[in-house]
Design a protein around this motif. Sequence first.
Motif, PDB file in Angstrom:
ATOM      1  N   VAL A   1       0.442   1.714   9.846  1.00  0.00           N
ATOM      2  CA  VAL A   1       1.667   2.276   9.281  1.00  0.00           C
ATOM      3  C   VAL A   1       1.777   3.731   9.714  1.00  0.00           C
ATOM      4  N   ILE A   2       2.913   4.104  10.274  1.00  0.00           N
ATOM      5  CA  ILE A   2       3.130   5.456  10.791  1.00  0.00           C
ATOM      6  C   ILE A   2       4.225   6.120   9.975  1.00  0.00           C
ATOM      7  N   ALA A   3       3.881   7.224   9.322  1.00  0.00           N
ATOM      8  CA  ALA A   3       4.821   7.923   8.457  1.00  0.00           C
ATOM      9  C   ALA A   3       5.535   9.040   9.212  1.00  0.00           C
ATOM     10  N   PHE A   4       6.722   9.399   8.714  1.00  0.00           N
ATOM     11  CA  PHE A   4       7.549  10.413   9.346  1.00  0.00           C
ATOM     12  C   PHE A   4       6.964  11.816   9.182  1.00  0.00           C
ATOM     13  N   SER A   5       6.305  12.065   8.074  1.00  0.00           N
ATOM     14  CA  SER A   5       5.788  13.390   7.784  1.00  0.00           C
ATOM     15  C   SER A   5       4.774  13.829   8.843  1.00  0.00           C
ATOM     16  N   THR A   6       4.830  15.104   9.230  1.00  0.00           N
ATOM     17  CA  THR A   6       3.906  15.638  10.230  1.00  0.00           C
ATOM     18  C   THR A   6       2.731  16.378   9.604  1.00  0.00           C
ATOM     19  N   SER A   7       2.686  16.467   8.276  1.00  0.00           N
ATOM     20  CA  SER A   7       1.601  17.202   7.626  1.00  0.00           C
ATOM     21  C   SER A   7       0.734  16.262   6.796  1.00  0.00           C
ATOM     22  N   HIS A   8      -0.551  16.562   6.736  1.00  0.00           N
ATOM     23  CA  HIS A   8      -1.519  15.834   5.917  1.00  0.00           C
ATOM     24  C   HIS A   8      -1.484  14.322   6.135  1.00  0.00           C
ATOM     25  N   PRO A   9      -1.644  13.848   7.384  1.00  0.00           N
ATOM     26  CA  PRO A   9      -1.611  12.404   7.618  1.00  0.00           C
ATOM     27  C   PRO A   9      -2.707  11.651   6.876  1.00  0.00           C
ATOM     28  N   GLU A  10      -3.805  12.357   6.537  1.00  0.00           N
ATOM     29  CA  GLU A  10      -4.896  11.686   5.828  1.00  0.00           C
ATOM     30  C   GLU A  10      -4.475  11.242   4.429  1.00  0.00           C
ATOM     31  N   SER A  11      -3.413  11.849   3.873  1.00  0.00           N
ATOM     32  CA  SER A  11      -2.975  11.465   2.530  1.00  0.00           C
ATOM     33  C   SER A  11      -2.460  10.033   2.496  1.00  0.00           C
ATOM     34  N   TYR A  12      -2.040   9.499   3.637  1.00  0.00           N
ATOM     35  CA  TYR A  12      -1.535   8.125   3.695  1.00  0.00           C
ATOM     36  C   TYR A  12      -2.667   7.108   3.795  1.00  0.00           C
ATOM     37  N   GLN A  13      -3.897   7.593   3.812  1.00  0.00           N
ATOM     38  CA  GLN A  13      -5.061   6.714   3.849  1.00  0.00           C
ATOM     39  C   GLN A  13      -5.702   6.573   2.473  1.00  0.00           C
ATOM     40  N   GLN A  14      -5.020   7.072   1.454  1.00  0.00           N
ATOM     41  CA  GLN A  14      -5.509   7.016   0.084  1.00  0.00           C
ATOM     42  C   GLN A  14      -4.436   6.406  -0.812  1.00  0.00           C
ATOM     43  N   GLU A  15      -4.858   5.880  -1.923  1.00  0.00           N
ATOM     44  CA  GLU A  15      -3.922   5.263  -2.857  1.00  0.00           C
ATOM     45  C   GLU A  15      -2.815   6.243  -3.248  1.00  0.00           C
ATOM     46  N   PRO A  16      -1.542   5.836  -3.173  1.00  0.00           N
ATOM     47  CA  PRO A  16      -0.436   6.724  -3.557  1.00  0.00           C
ATOM     48  C   PRO A  16      -0.302   6.812  -5.074  1.00  0.00           C
ATOM     49  N   VAL A  17      -1.154   7.597  -5.687  1.00  0.00           N
ATOM     50  CA  VAL A  17      -1.211   7.695  -7.149  1.00  0.00           C
ATOM     51  C   VAL A  17       0.133   8.157  -7.708  1.00  0.00           C
ATOM     52  N   ALA A  18       0.813   9.058  -7.006  1.00  0.00           N
ATOM     53  CA  ALA A  18       2.093   9.568  -7.488  1.00  0.00           C
ATOM     54  C   ALA A  18       3.153   8.478  -7.568  1.00  0.00           C
ATOM     55  N   LEU A  19       2.941   7.395  -6.844  1.00  0.00           N
ATOM     56  CA  LEU A  19       3.881   6.271  -6.870  1.00  0.00           C
ATOM     57  C   LEU A  19       3.409   5.167  -7.823  1.00  0.00           C
ATOM     58  N   GLY A  20       2.383   5.444  -8.598  1.00  0.00           N
ATOM     59  CA  GLY A  20       1.867   4.412  -9.484  1.00  0.00           C
ATOM     60  C   GLY A  20       1.040   3.376  -8.761  1.00  0.00           C
ATOM     61  N   GLY A  21       0.472   3.747  -7.631  1.00  0.00           N
ATOM     62  CA  GLY A  21      -0.407   2.853  -6.879  1.00  0.00           C
ATOM     63  C   GLY A  21       0.257   2.152  -5.725  1.00  0.00           C
ATOM     64  N   GLY A  22       1.521   1.794  -5.872  1.00  0.00           N
ATOM     65  CA  GLY A  22       2.260   1.185  -4.771  1.00  0.00           C
ATOM     66  C   GLY A  22       1.668  -0.098  -4.223  1.00  0.00           C
ATOM     67  N   GLY A  23       0.896  -0.841  -5.033  1.00  0.00           N
ATOM     68  CA  GLY A  23       0.288  -2.079  -4.561  1.00  0.00           C
ATOM     69  C   GLY A  23      -1.002  -1.895  -3.788  1.00  0.00           C
ATOM     70  N   TRP A  24      -1.465  -0.658  -3.670  1.00  0.00           N
ATOM     71  CA  TRP A  24      -2.648  -0.340  -2.869  1.00  0.00           C
ATOM     72  C   TRP A  24      -3.886  -1.122  -3.318  1.00  0.00           C
ATOM     73  N   THR A  25      -4.123  -1.175  -4.629  1.00  0.00           N
ATOM     74  CA  THR A  25      -5.358  -1.795  -5.112  1.00  0.00           C
ATOM     75  C   THR A  25      -5.368  -3.310  -4.934  1.00  0.00           C
ATOM     76  N   TRP A  26      -4.200  -3.907  -4.657  1.00  0.00           N
ATOM     77  CA  TRP A  26      -4.138  -5.346  -4.430  1.00  0.00           C
ATOM     78  C   TRP A  26      -4.332  -5.709  -2.960  1.00  0.00           C
ATOM     79  N   THR A  27      -4.419  -4.729  -2.091  1.00  0.00           N
ATOM     80  CA  THR A  27      -4.481  -4.982  -0.655  1.00  0.00           C
ATOM     81  C   THR A  27      -5.924  -5.105  -0.185  1.00  0.00           C
ATOM     82  N   GLY A  28      -6.232  -6.240   0.470  1.00  0.00           N
ATOM     83  CA  GLY A  28      -7.572  -6.470   0.979  1.00  0.00           C
ATOM     84  C   GLY A  28      -7.603  -6.495   2.496  1.00  0.00           C
ATOM     85  N   ARG A  29      -8.753  -6.792   3.047  1.00  0.00           N
ATOM     86  CA  ARG A  29      -8.977  -6.797   4.496  1.00  0.00           C
ATOM     87  C   ARG A  29      -9.390  -8.191   4.961  1.00  0.00           C
ATOM     88  N   PHE A  30      -8.735  -8.658   6.017  1.00  0.00           N
ATOM     89  CA  PHE A  30      -9.018  -9.974   6.578  1.00  0.00           C
ATOM     90  C   PHE A  30      -9.210  -9.812   8.075  1.00  0.00           C
TER      91      PHE A  30
END
Length: 231
Positions: A1-30
């Motif tokens: 996933v590539i975000a438009f923002s040019t600052s702090h790209p590492e923030s998109y590699q962590q759970e979006p707590v400000a969004l209430g999780g955004g489904g992050w904790t339900w996502t697994g790896r296959f």
Amino acid sequence: VIAFSTSHPESYQQEPVALGGGGWTWTGRFGPFAAVPIGPSSFLTAAHVGQEVGAVFTWNGQSFRTVGGETDPQSDLRVWHVCGAFPGFAPRVMSDLREGDGIVVIGRGTGRGSGVLVDRGAGPELAGWQWGANDGVLRWGTNTVDQLVDGTEVGLFGPVVLFDFDGDAGDDECTVSVGDSGGPVWVQRGNEWQLAAINFATDSEFRTAPDGPTLQGALFDFRGMYRRGAG
């Protein structure tokens, strides 16, 4: 996933707590892709990512080995079954998506590569970014539903959710790249993020000259470039 923002790209590699999780904790790896548990012993991903019976799905700190699965003939969805039981599974959206719905997109595709610059007469202008390394890192971004279409009308199958990448949806606006297939798309209903779709494909090929090499990237402005079938 590539975000438009040019600052702090590492923030998109962590759970979006400000969004209430955004489904992050339900996502697994296959394998190298993402997937989501949707039943006591079943998870969902894109059919075209492949994998074999016996492959491992990892979620919530646990690993589960697949024992079989079924592919929906009317879509690119595949439900896999595992040995054992999940401690929980993701809520699925029960009401229809609507144009304008805000979504969170999660995947394990590429990072953002070098900028794509186009001279439209006033000097080089940023038009997007080439795909970076396919590193398998889980990332998120946001967007809005732009269109709901019958996939059979555009040479695909089943219902398809379309969203643009044009910078109109804020710094967190995103698009997908290779490797994001199988990742989930979430929509908020009340206080809950519910599974709404699975990543399938993206429009990524372009040329900066008519006879130039074909490149792939996340572009928000195609002016002055060349696309397959688009001049």
